[in-house]
Design a protein around this motif. Structure first.
Motif, PDB file in Angstrom:
ATOM      1  N   UNK A  47       9.742   5.240   6.908  1.00 36.93           N
ATOM      2  CA  UNK A  47       9.587   6.445   6.094  1.00 36.93           C
ATOM      3  C   UNK A  47      10.385   6.334   4.799  1.00 36.93           C
ATOM      4  N   UNK A  48      11.505   5.604   4.832  1.00 40.15           N
ATOM      5  CA  UNK A  48      12.313   5.450   3.622  1.00 40.15           C
ATOM      6  C   UNK A  48      11.603   4.635   2.550  1.00 40.15           C
ATOM      7  N   UNK A  49      10.576   3.887   2.896  1.00 42.26           N
ATOM      8  CA  UNK A  49       9.793   3.171   1.899  1.00 42.26           C
ATOM      9  C   UNK A  49       9.164   4.171   0.938  1.00 42.26           C
ATOM     10  N   UNK A 108       0.813  -1.227   0.000  1.00 42.61           N
ATOM     11  CA  UNK A 108       0.000   0.000   0.000  1.00 42.61           C
ATOM     12  C   UNK A 108       0.845   1.276   0.000  1.00 42.61           C
ATOM     13  N   UNK A 109       2.009   1.244   0.657  1.00 44.28           N
ATOM     14  CA  UNK A 109       2.869   2.427   0.674  1.00 44.28           C
ATOM     15  C   UNK A 109       3.486   2.642  -0.704  1.00 44.28           C
ATOM     16  N   UNK A 110       3.881   1.550  -1.377  1.00 47.68           N
ATOM     17  CA  UNK A 110       4.406   1.668  -2.740  1.00 47.68           C
ATOM     18  C   UNK A 110       3.348   2.227  -3.686  1.00 47.68           C
ATOM     19  N   UNK A 111       2.126   1.734  -3.570  1.00 51.38           N
ATOM     20  CA  UNK A 111       1.048   2.241  -4.422  1.00 51.38           C
ATOM     21  C   UNK A 111       0.812   3.730  -4.190  1.00 51.38           C
ATOM     22  N   UNK A 112       0.836   4.129  -2.941  1.00 59.72           N
ATOM     23  CA  UNK A 112       0.682   5.547  -2.620  1.00 59.72           C
ATOM     24  C   UNK A 112       1.853   6.353  -3.172  1.00 59.72           C
TER      25      UNK A 112
END
Length: 113
Positions: free
Chosen positions: A89-91, A42-46
């Motif tokens: 956060x680095x993701x 989900x973080x990558x998609x965002x």
């Protein structure tokens, strides 16, 4: 324009909460010290949708939720800061490539570079 900022913040909160829920799925262990967690998706998609700032904020909130929910393994306060807040956060760094990915999607994937 102010509504757009609110929409992005709502999307950040939803994706961070979704990452916490998806974190219940077991992670893929590559080596004893390296694993891939499905909750990063989900973080990558965002990151690819909204960019670096929004994804970094979502990753930071995800790390904060990990600590707040008691899922953190705490040895020292510096370790908590580095392992949960900074690393998560680095993701959001994937958002640095969001403009290239969005332009490739607009072009139909014909021109990547």
């Amino acid at each position: 324009m102010k509504n757009m900022k609110l929409i992005v913040l709502i999307e950040v909160a939803i994706m961070a909460a979704l990452a916490v829920v998806v974190d219940l799925i077991p992670s893929i262990k590559l080596t004893p010290s390296i694993s891939f967690n499905v909750a990063m998706v989900p973080i990558f998609l965002l990151a690819f949708r909204r960019g670096f700032k929004a994804a970094t904020l979502a990753g930071f909130i995800w790390g904060l939720l990990q600590v707040a929910l008691g899922e953190a393994w705490v040895v020292h306060p510096v370790q908590v800061f580095l392992e949960y807040f900074v690393a998560f956060a680095f993701i959001g760094g994937a958002g640095l490539f969001s403009s290239r990915i969005q332009s490739a999607v607009r072009d139909g994937g014909r021109k990547v570079c």
